[in-house]
Each structure stands twice: as structure tokens, then as C-alpha cells.
Design a protein around this motif. Structure first.
Motif, mmCIF file in Angstrom:
data_model
loop_
_atom_site.group_PDB
_atom_site.id
_atom_site.type_symbol
_atom_site.label_atom_id
_atom_site.label_comp_id
_atom_site.label_asym_id
_atom_site.label_seq_id
_atom_site.Cartn_x
_atom_site.Cartn_y
_atom_site.Cartn_z
ATOM 1 N N GLN A 172 6.758 0.772 4.096
ATOM 2 C CA GLN A 172 5.944 -0.145 3.877
ATOM 3 C C GLN A 172 6.361 -1.458 3.626
ATOM 4 O O GLN A 172 7.654 -1.667 3.605
ATOM 5 C CB GLN A 172 5.021 0.060 2.359
ATOM 6 N N LEU A 173 5.622 -2.445 3.963
ATOM 7 C CA LEU A 173 6.037 -4.092 3.992
ATOM 8 C C LEU A 173 5.545 -4.492 2.634
ATOM 9 O O LEU A 173 4.469 -4.529 2.296
ATOM 10 C CB LEU A 173 5.260 -4.784 5.155
ATOM 11 N N MET A 174 6.670 -5.209 1.989
ATOM 12 C CA MET A 174 6.295 -5.753 0.755
ATOM 13 C C MET A 174 6.512 -7.095 0.522
ATOM 14 O O MET A 174 7.397 -7.612 1.374
ATOM 15 C CB MET A 174 6.885 -4.851 -0.419
ATOM 16 N N HIS A 175 6.166 -7.658 -0.348
ATOM 17 C CA HIS A 175 6.545 -9.125 -0.667
ATOM 18 C C HIS A 175 6.649 -9.510 -2.246
ATOM 19 O O HIS A 175 6.028 -8.775 -2.956
ATOM 20 C CB HIS A 175 5.344 -10.123 -0.319
ATOM 21 N N ALA A 176 7.849 -9.894 -2.727
ATOM 22 C CA ALA A 176 7.982 -10.157 -3.923
ATOM 23 C C ALA A 176 8.712 -11.437 -4.412
ATOM 24 O O ALA A 176 9.417 -12.084 -3.521
ATOM 25 C CB ALA A 176 8.878 -9.036 -4.566
ATOM 26 N N GLU A 177 8.606 -11.851 -5.636
ATOM 27 C CA GLU A 177 9.260 -13.048 -6.087
ATOM 28 C C GLU A 177 10.155 -12.617 -7.310
ATOM 29 O O GLU A 177 9.645 -12.152 -8.245
ATOM 30 C CB GLU A 177 8.162 -13.979 -6.657
#
Length: 791
Positions: free
Chosen positions: A412-417
Motif C-alpha cells: 500500500q501507498l502511505m503518507h506520514a508526518e
């Protein structure tokens, strides 16, 4: 005879000039004059009639050659008897700077000429570049300036536009002729190839017989699909570890709307590999605009995930020569020479100005492998497990959900800070692939790797401050229900954006390294196990019920999350930063408006935070700040008196990890109109103290099991981390108990306050409020320094 010949030449020249200047379509042609040989022969007339010319119309009175013109105007005659060529100089390399027209009125009259001077032409050209369609006022001003008639200016601009249009048309014609010639050559080559096809297998002439061109094109596309199938099978062999036989019959090929299944299996971690199972990649489309699905090439992401998983497993090997151990046997550092010799960059070369940080840690965690894998593959649960490390996380695309209702093969493709609790360290925003794979019974691996493009091939960010190289964890179940976790963090980041106070912390791996991730995971799992246990009661049974305990913990979690969002400029809260010159660069002041938000007071909220270096170990500083008996030395809310702990809820094996409810220690308990809710924790990477003042009525409702989401609070607190000069992975719990110190090292203290400066959301912030908060920060820091230096 000589006179007859000269008349014939003059008449033919006159016909050529008329043909050149006044063609049938009304356009002035500059090139392509008609040769004399192609003119239609005219009937000879007597010599005496040949020199009878009519007066020609000067150029100034000719009708401008544009779309709409009146041919009758062509008959107007200038009384001055002169003619002006109003074209510009040296157009298209074939026109002269000045052109003249011969006017023959009568044989007895003198020939008159008129030319624009070079200065007039230059001025007209300059004006034409600025406004090619001048109005009447501009023409009058220009005529007075150049000493010309307005009609001359008008006709010059008209003829200039016509010449420009002709130039463009001729240029387009030339380009179209060249393109037409290329297409003609390609057409001939394609026809020759169709007439004489070549066999791809033997290289000889193919006998198509009566095969049509459409059928031949289908055969070419079929060969391309076979090549694509062979490439996918080769990629599946990397997952499976064994040969994959492609489908033999073209009739058995799946329909375009069916799912593409790839084989996934072991990649060699500890000699273990999984059985042959398939990875359903889903349709090779993604939702687009207006419900239309857009195709994308998922094999690129699959290949990147396989490469990253292979690198992670080799980095996790205990005896890998890629890691170097320090002399004291503690910290492990990456050997860059061995790493570059072993691996090739999977996401490109390191950007200019970036530095590399890499770390590896191994520890025992109170959780089983399946539960940990499910937590890592869920964006919201992953952020809750690492509350102070992850500011925000989400799953943007799922390429594969796993095999057989498990997370094996999930991609899966994820985005995080990611954040460090300090205003001097920028938040890292990373978009990456996360790939999960089972390598044996109770043995899992989860790997992350940054990507530079989205699924539709567009660029994600024109500039990023961090790139995540293959990082993640290898999880192995133990017999006692615990799990051995090997965590690896490897990234590249822009060091110039980090304040010099925190550069040593980040380079040592304590900021975003493996030690912080593993320590946070251990602390959270331990806290969950203790809170779920029914054998760990709170200190006061009569005041706090089981429902009240759960409601109080939910309120504490919200308080901690709001505090972290106020320290760092993450996108969780819509903060507006204020740039005040009197505060300095080390102080970050932000504001936001709160309107109809549950759990927050309405009005203008101001957040102020700063970080300073303290000449004391972070364990000692944490012990001082969390001691309620010494709170009066730095907290203005204590009013100079001691504080008493009413409720104590443990969240770890040590007493420092807990949730407390404090009040002023006075003889008359009815005098207390305010309580303080506080959460504290400490681990190897640092410590945290968060508190918020609350009224007694709200706390009574929470402690009886009421809804805590409507309790308004504004948190403040401290974040303490080592300064990076001390040893890596020190025994913080032992030092905390023994009270030992290290004179050669200190700590970094972050102080943050959130204050309601105005109860009206639309009110404007004044300078006095900012100065008040700045004074509160300075006063608190000075009090803490005085207290720790005298201790």
C-alpha cells in the motif's frame, strides 16, 4: 523599332508591378513575382497611345489590406501627387529598409518620390511592438511626433500588419511542406514494410497471404503482450523463489478487466521462506475524475517493494558487515563503503546538501507478531501506537490487501508526518510504499521506501526535506507471547533546515532513529497491557470508577495530542505562525481560531514554544519537573504552594509513566476551584510532561464516566531529550533510580504553552498578548534553571 521595344518593356514592367501589388485576393505579396514569360500577351497599340498613363493612387491613400476593406477607396488620388511605401525595413531578409514607387502622370511631368526617414521607421517599429493596433489618439500623437500625416501613420500600421501576416503564413507553409514531406516518406516506408514483411523468428520474408493489415497489427500487439507476460513472470519469480510457468494458450489469458495475480514468497531471511501463494494485485486501474478509471503500471511499485524488502532483510542480519559497532559495544553505525558496495540506490542518488542517518536496534516487545503487523498496516492504529513520533498518517492507495485474509503480500501507498517535539526541527513529510511479507511461522517483515511519483506518474513534491530509504522492522514471535523486534531506520534529510542545537541529536539517531521507534513501541505496548489488566487498580477506588478511568484516559490522550500539535507545525491543526522580530528565531508563536470545536474553548488560541539547552542530564531534569512537591518553584498555577496528587493511574512498570490529577495542598478543600490533569512518561529516547488546568465540575463529570470529548482544555508542558553528546542507549531507568549524572553532557528542554488570549473567535491578536506569553516562557525557563543549578 527601338521605341517600340522600349514601350513593350515598360508596359510589361507596369503589368508586373500591378500584379505584384494588387492581386485578386486583396493581399499584398512581397515575394513570388510572376515572371514576364508567364504574362498574357497584350495587343499592340500605336506608339502615341502607349505613353498615355493614368495617375496612380499613392500608397498613403490605398485601402489597408485587411479582412474588411472597401475597394472604392482605391480610386482616391492624393493631390500632392506623391506615393509612399509604408512598409518596415528588412523584413524576412528580402525587403529593403525603404521602398519607392514610380508615379508616371504625364510624359511632361517630373517623377516625384517620398521616403520615410530611418528615424521615422525606427520609431514606427518601436511603437508597432508595443501596440500594433493604435487608436486615433495614438496615431495623432505619433503623426505630430514624426511630422507625418495621420493617414500615413494609419496606412503604415495597416501595411505592416499585412506584411507580418504574410510572413507568418509563408513560414507556416514552409513548415507544413516539410512535415508533409516527412509523412510522405514515412508512408512510403510503411507501405514497403507491409508489402515485404520480415519474420521475427527466422529473419526471412514472411508470407502473409491474404492477411489484412488489421490482423497483422493484432499479431504485433499479441507479441508485445507475450513479452509483458514474460516480464511479469520474471518478477513473480523474485517473490516466489521458484520458476513460474506462463500460460501456454493465448485463449487462457485473462480478460482486461480481470485481476492480475503475482506469486509472492520468501526472499531469504534466516533461511526461511513461505510457501507458494499468489498476490492479488487488483485491477490495474485506479479511480479517476468523473468516475472514469485510469490505468497505471503497478509492476513498478511491486519491483521497488521487492528490492526494498531484500535490502531490509540483509540489513537485519545480526552478523552483517554493513554495520559497525562502537568500541563500548553499544551503538551501531552504518558502514557507508560496505553499504554502497552491497546495494545500488533503489530510489536514485542522494540529493545535494542531504545527509544520511542510519540506525538499528533490537528489543523484546510485549505483543505478538500478528497484532503488531496489523497495527503497522493500519494508518490510524499506527499513528496511535507512536503518538509523539507520528503527527499524522494515512493510507492513500492499496495495491494489494494481502493473501488469504492475512497481511502476507500486502502492499500500500502511505503518507506520514514525523516530528521531534521542538519548534527548531521541521516536520518530515514522507510518501512511501509499505510492503508486508511473511517469511515463516511467526516471522514477518514490514518495509517502507519513499517514492518520487504517484500512481498516475505525476510528481508528488517538487521539493522534499526527507527521503526514506528501505526502513522497517523484522518481527519474530517468542515462546512466552512476546516478540523480538529488529528495527531499522535509514533516511536522508536536509540538515540545513535543522537548528544547530538538534543536529547532534538527529545524527546520533535519537531524533528519528531506530532507538526512538523501538522505545516508543515498548512503552506503548506495556501501557496497553497494564491498562487492560484488571489487577492494576487506581489509587483511589472511591473517587474513580472503571468507566471514569476510561473516560479520564481518553481525555489525557486528547490533551497529549493537542500539545504535540501545538509544538510542531504539522497539518493536524491549522496554525498561523506569527513573525515577531522581538521574540527571536528560537521562539515560535502560532495562533488559530476555535469556533464550535468540541473540547476547545471558543476564541483565539495562541501557542508559544521554544527549546533551550540545560546543563543537566535529561533524567534528572525530568525527575525535577514531575515532582509535585517542587512544582511551586516553576509553575505559576501553584500560587507558590505545594501540590497534592489526588489520583494516580500507572501506565508502565515505573512510577514515572502515569496519569495524575493534582490539586493545591490546602487545609480547606473547598477553596480549590481548579485541578490539574497531568501525564508523564520517560524512555531511552526522552521524556514528556503534559498538563492542563480543569475546573472541578468538569472533572467530576469525567470521573463518574461522563463524556470527556466536550471538556475544554488547553495543554502545556515540557519535552526533554538528550543533547546527543551522551552515550547512545544509556540505561536511563537505572540512572533515574540512582540519580547519577554526567558532567560532560546535558539535555534539550522544549517549553510550550497554549493560552486563550481572546474569547471572541473573530478578534484580532494584539502585541500585548504576544509579549505576555513570551514573558511567561522566559520566566518559566529562568525559574527552572535557577532551581536545577541550586539543587
Amino acid at each position: 523599332m527601338f521605341v517600340s521595344l522600349m514601350c513593350d518593356i515598360i508596359q510589361r514592367s507596369n503589368m508586373e508591378d500591378q500584379h505584384e501589388r494588387f492581386p485578386v485576393d486583396g493581399r499584398v505579396l512581397v515575394e513570388e513575382k510572376v515572371p514576364v514569360e508567364q504574362l498574357v500577351p497584350v495587343k499592340r497599340v500605336p506608339v502615341e497611345e502607349r505613353f498615355h498613363f493614368e495617375e496612380r493612387v499613392p500608397v498613403e491613400e490605398r485601402v489597408p489590406v485587411e479582412e474588411n476593406f472597401d475597394p472604392s477607396v482605391m480610386e482616391r488620388i492624393n493631390e500632392d501627387g506623391y506615393e509612399s511605401m509604408s512598409g518596415s525595413g528588412n523584413l524576412d531578409g528580402g525587403l529593403e529598409d525603404e521602398q519607392e514607387t514610380l508615379v508616371l502622370e504625364k510624359p511632361a511631368k517630373k517623377l516625384k518620390y517620398h521616403r520615410h526617414t530611418q528615424e521615422q521607421i525606427n520609431e514606427l517599429e518601436t511603437c508597432f511592438k508595443e501596440w500594433p493596433h493604435p487608436d486615433e489618439k495614438q496615431r495623432l500623437d505619433l503623426s505630430r511626433k514624426l511630422n507625418l500625416e495621420p493617414r500615413q501613420v494609419k496606412f503604415w500600421f495597416q501595411n505592416r500588419r499585412t506584411q507580418m501576416k504574410n510572413q507568418l503564413e509563408r513560414h507556416e507553409n514552409v513548415m507544413l511542406r516539410q512535415e508533409n514531406d516527412k509523412l510522405r516518406v514515412e508512408n512510403v516506408a510503411i507501405k514497403d514494410a507491409v508489402r515485404n514483411p520480415i519474420c521475427n523468428h527466422c529473419g526471412g520474408v514472411a508470407m502473409l497471404g491474404n492477411i489484412t493489415i488489421e490482423e497483422n497489427q493484432l499479431r504485433v500487439e499479441n507479441a508485445q503482450l507475450r513479452d509483458e507476460l514474460s516480464r511479469i513472470c520474471g518478477l513473480a519469480e523474485k517473490f516466489l523463489g521458484r520458476p513460474v510457468t506462463p500460460l501456454a494458450s493465448p485463449i487462457a489469458l485473462p480478460r482486461p478487466s480481470s485481476n492480475l495475480e503475482l506469486e509472492v514468497a520468501g526472499n531469504g531471511f534466516g533461511g526461511l521462506s513461505s510457501g507458494g501463494t499468489s498476490l492479488p494485485m487488483g485491477p490495474l486501474t485506479r479511480p479517476g475524475m468523473m468516475g472514469v478509471e485510469k490505468p497505471f503500471n503497478s509492476s513498478v511499485f511491486v519491483e521497488l517493494a521487492v528490492t526494498a524488502m531484500d535490502e531490509l532483510l540483509r540489513l537485519a542480519q545480526a552478523d552483517s558487515p554493513i554495520w559497525m559497532t562502537s568500541l563500548d559495544g553499544g551503538k551501531e553505525t552504518l558502514n557507508p563503503v560496505e553499504y554502497m558496495r552491497t546495494f545500488s540506490p533503489c530510489i536514485g542518488l542522494k540529493p545535494s546538501g542531504f545527509v544520511t542517518e542510519a540506525s538499528r536496534e533490537t528489543g523484546i516487545v510485549m505483543i505478538n507478531s500478528l497484532a503488531l503487523v496489523e497495527t503497522l498496516m493500519d494508518g490510524s492504529r499506527w499513528a496511535q501506537m507512536f503518538p509523539c513520533v507520528i503527527a499524522k498518517a494515512s493510507t492513500t492507495d492499496v495495491l494489494s490487501s494481502g493473501i488469504g485474509r492475512t497481511r502476507h503480500g500486502a502492499l500500500q501507498l502511505m503518507h506520514a508526518e514525523f516530528q521531534v517535539l521542538s519548534p527548531l526541527v521541521p516536520v518530515r513529510q514522507v510518501k512511501f510504499l509499505r510492503f508486508c511479507k511473511q517469511h515463516g511461522e511467526g516471522l514477518w517483515a514490514v518495509v517502507d521506501v519513499s517514492i518520487d511519483t504517484a500512481l498516475d506518474g505525476a510528481s508528488i513534491n517538487s521539493f522534499v526535506n526527507c527521503r526514506r530509504l528501505p526502513s522497517g522492522c523484522v518481527v519474530q514471535d517468542l515462546s512466552n507471547g512476546y516478540t523480538r523486534v529488529t528495527w531499522i531506520e535509514h533516511s536522508e534529510y536536509d540538515e540545513s533546515a535543522v537548528h544547530y542545537l538538534y543536529r547532534s541529536l538527529l545524527s546520533s539517531g535519537l531524533g528519528f532513529g531506530a532507538l526512538r521507534w523501538l522505545a516508543t513501541l515498548q512503552r506503548q505496548c506495556e501501557s496497553i497491557a497494564i491498562l487492560l489488566s484488571s489487577t492494576v487498580p487506581c489509587e483511589d477506588h472511591s473517587v474513580l470508577t472503571q468507566a471514569g478511568r476510561r473516560s479520564l484516559l481518553q481525555l489525557t490522550n486528547r490533551m497529549r495530542d493537542n500539545f504535540c500539535a501545538g509544538v510542531c507545525a504539522s497539518t493536524v491543526r491549522m496554525w498561523n505562525r506569527l513573525h515577531v522580530a522581538s521574540l527571536g528565531e528560537d521562539v515560535k508563536v502560532m495562533t488559530r481560531k476555535s469556533m464550535n470545536i468540541p473540547g476547545e474553548p471558543p476564541g483565539v488560541i495562541l501557542s508559544a514554544a521554544t527549546s533551550v539547552w540545560m546543563p543537566i542530564m535529561h533524567q534528572q531534569l525530568f525527575s525535577f519537573l514531575r515532582d509535585e512537591r517542587q512544582r511551586s518553584k516553576w509553575d505559576i498555577l501553584s500560587n507558590g504552594g505545594p501540590m497534592q496528587e489526588m489520583i494516580h493511574i500507572p501506565k508502565g512498570q515505573t512510577s514515572s509513566n502515569c496519569v495524575s490529577l493534582l490539586r493545591l495542598n490546602t487545609r480547606n478543600q473547598n477553596d480549590n476551584t481548579m485541578l490539574i490533569l497531568q501525564e508523564t512518561w520517560a524512555d531511552a529516547s526522552g521524556s514528556l510532561i503534559v498538563y492542563a488546568p480543569l475546573d472541578v465540575a468538569s472533572m467530576r463529570a469525567v470521573m463518574t464516566g461522563g463524556d470527556s470529548s466536550f471538556v475544554a482544555l488547553l495543554p502545556s508542558g515540557f519535552a526533554i531529550v538528550p543533547d546527543g553528546s551522551s552515550g547512545y542507549g544509556d540505561d536511563w531507568s537505572g540512572k533515574l533510580a540512582r540519580g547519577s549524572s554526567n558532567k560532560g553532557s546535558g539535555s534539550l528542554l522544549t517549553v510550550a504553552f497554549q493560552i486563550l488570549v481572546n474569547s471572541l473567535p473573530m478578534a484580532k491578536l494584539n502585541v500585548e498578548s504576544v509579549e505576555t506569553v513570551n514573558s511567561l516562557l522566559s520566566c518559566t525557563i529562568n525559574k527552572i534553571k535557577s532551581a536545577v543549578s541550586s539543587a
